[in-house]
Write an enzyme that holds these catalytic residues in place. Sequence first.
Site, PDB file in Angstrom:
ATOM      1  N   THR A  48     112.470 -19.528   3.625  1.00  0.00           N
ATOM      2  CA  THR A  48     113.356 -19.833   4.757  1.00  0.00           C
ATOM      3  C   THR A  48     114.338 -18.695   4.988  1.00  0.00           C
ATOM      4  OG1 THR A  48     113.204 -22.185   4.252  1.00  0.00           O
ATOM      5  CG2 THR A  48     115.014 -21.484   5.660  1.00  0.00           C
ATOM      6  N   THR A  49     115.007 -18.251   3.923  1.00  0.00           N
ATOM      7  CA  THR A  49     116.001 -17.185   4.037  1.00  0.00           C
ATOM      8  C   THR A  49     115.351 -15.871   4.430  1.00  0.00           C
ATOM      9  OG1 THR A  49     117.218 -18.337   2.292  1.00  0.00           O
ATOM     10  CG2 THR A  49     117.983 -16.138   2.870  1.00  0.00           C
ATOM     11  N   TYR A 111     107.243 -30.387  10.841  1.00  0.00           N
ATOM     12  CA  TYR A 111     106.923 -30.885  12.184  1.00  0.00           C
ATOM     13  C   TYR A 111     105.828 -31.947  12.176  1.00  0.00           C
ATOM     14  CZ  TYR A 111     106.038 -31.198  17.155  1.00  0.00           C
ATOM     15  OH  TYR A 111     105.888 -31.671  18.417  1.00  0.00           O
ATOM     16  N   TYR A 137     108.530 -27.029  -2.481  1.00  0.00           N
ATOM     17  CA  TYR A 137     109.838 -26.849  -1.860  1.00  0.00           C
ATOM     18  C   TYR A 137     110.102 -28.045  -0.968  1.00  0.00           C
ATOM     19  CZ  TYR A 137     113.510 -24.583   1.010  1.00  0.00           C
ATOM     20  OH  TYR A 137     114.683 -24.290   1.677  1.00  0.00           O
ATOM     21  N   ARG A 142     115.191 -29.760   6.993  1.00  0.00           N
ATOM     22  CA  ARG A 142     114.538 -28.763   7.844  1.00  0.00           C
ATOM     23  C   ARG A 142     113.127 -29.169   8.240  1.00  0.00           C
ATOM     24  NH1 ARG A 142     117.432 -23.222   7.230  1.00  0.00           N
ATOM     25  NH2 ARG A 142     115.989 -22.677   8.901  1.00  0.00           N
ATOM     26  N   LYS A 165     111.483 -26.672  -5.910  1.00  0.00           N
ATOM     27  CA  LYS A 165     112.820 -26.366  -5.416  1.00  0.00           C
ATOM     28  C   LYS A 165     113.282 -27.604  -4.664  1.00  0.00           C
ATOM     29  CE  LYS A 165     115.330 -23.425  -2.132  1.00  0.00           C
ATOM     30  NZ  LYS A 165     115.230 -22.314  -1.150  1.00  0.00           N
ATOM     31  N   ILE A 207     117.201 -21.560  -6.757  1.00  0.00           N
ATOM     32  CA  ILE A 207     116.692 -20.590  -5.793  1.00  0.00           C
ATOM     33  C   ILE A 207     117.774 -20.482  -4.738  1.00  0.00           C
ATOM     34  CG2 ILE A 207     114.894 -20.056  -4.116  1.00  0.00           C
ATOM     35  CD1 ILE A 207     112.910 -21.479  -5.949  1.00  0.00           C
TER      36      ILE A 207
END
Length: 318
Positions: A48-49, A111, A137, A142, A165, A207
């Site tokens: 993501t980051t 989604y 994750y 999100r 995570k 993380i």
Amino acid sequence: MKETVFTGSGVALVTPMHPDLSVNYEKIGELIEFHLQNHTDAIVITGTTGEASTLTDQEHLEVIRYTVDCVRGRIPVVAGTGSNNTAHAIALSRGAQELGADALLLVTPYYNKCSQQGLYLHFAAVAKEVSLPILLYNVPSRTGVNILPATYARLSEIPNIVGTKEASGNFSQIAKILSLCGDRLQIYSGNDDQITSALALGARGVISVLANVVPKETHEICQSYFEGDPERSDTLQLRYLELIENLFSDVNPIPVKCAMNAMGMHVGECRLPLCAMDPVAEEKLKNCLHRYGLTEDAKAGSVTVRRPQETLLWRKNH
């Protein structure tokens, strides 16, 4: 017990960009050396980051290749290869394995909002196609889907699914996961404001977005706990709480890139649809960085950071 990918602080590394928003690979190399010098325990890329959702497949795999080549086996490289398309996740995961990544990070399919059975089948399908250790994750805020403890228990029976995570922020859930999975699944905190709480439950580390900005201190939050000094770990966690809050004052990784640029790290902007911070929020973030002694103009001097019961004097590389 399954293989431990890493213990401590894994940085969720940003993907630096040139002014034209092409990937700045040379800067990736600079950031990696910065993290090695400051005791980061693992490099986590294309997550993501790292703006994986706006990288082309070619860029995605090239970032992995470049990172593996730069790290040269000194610490683990965890490659984000998740997708809401199972076949796409398999293709990226195979590519990362061929390029020499040490482990994979697979986000829940976003989604689609699949069922728990769909989650199980998705992750199982990817795991079957690779031999690398896999970290799941879970970030419901999100993706719109949450891995339930019972599903984690099923997934933990798959040999190369070794950890997760957890960014649900639900400690009751984390406790239940650990209760059901035992040593078949290792937990990493996905929230920088909850590192010590996760460690107290048995997490192996974090993380971290925060580690992009203060890698040594994020490592020390974990290391202090592992060395039997939870009080110091808690102190460091609380000390950086205001900074963490500001790093998440807009959608990640907008604020952390803004912060790194203010620190003179020149990582560029985010690709659309992520855009620049609201000017008021940006000014607040920069003022916060200045109080911690992290901006370029603050590094030369001392900065006092006040907390409810303490006054802390900070200097460069404190």
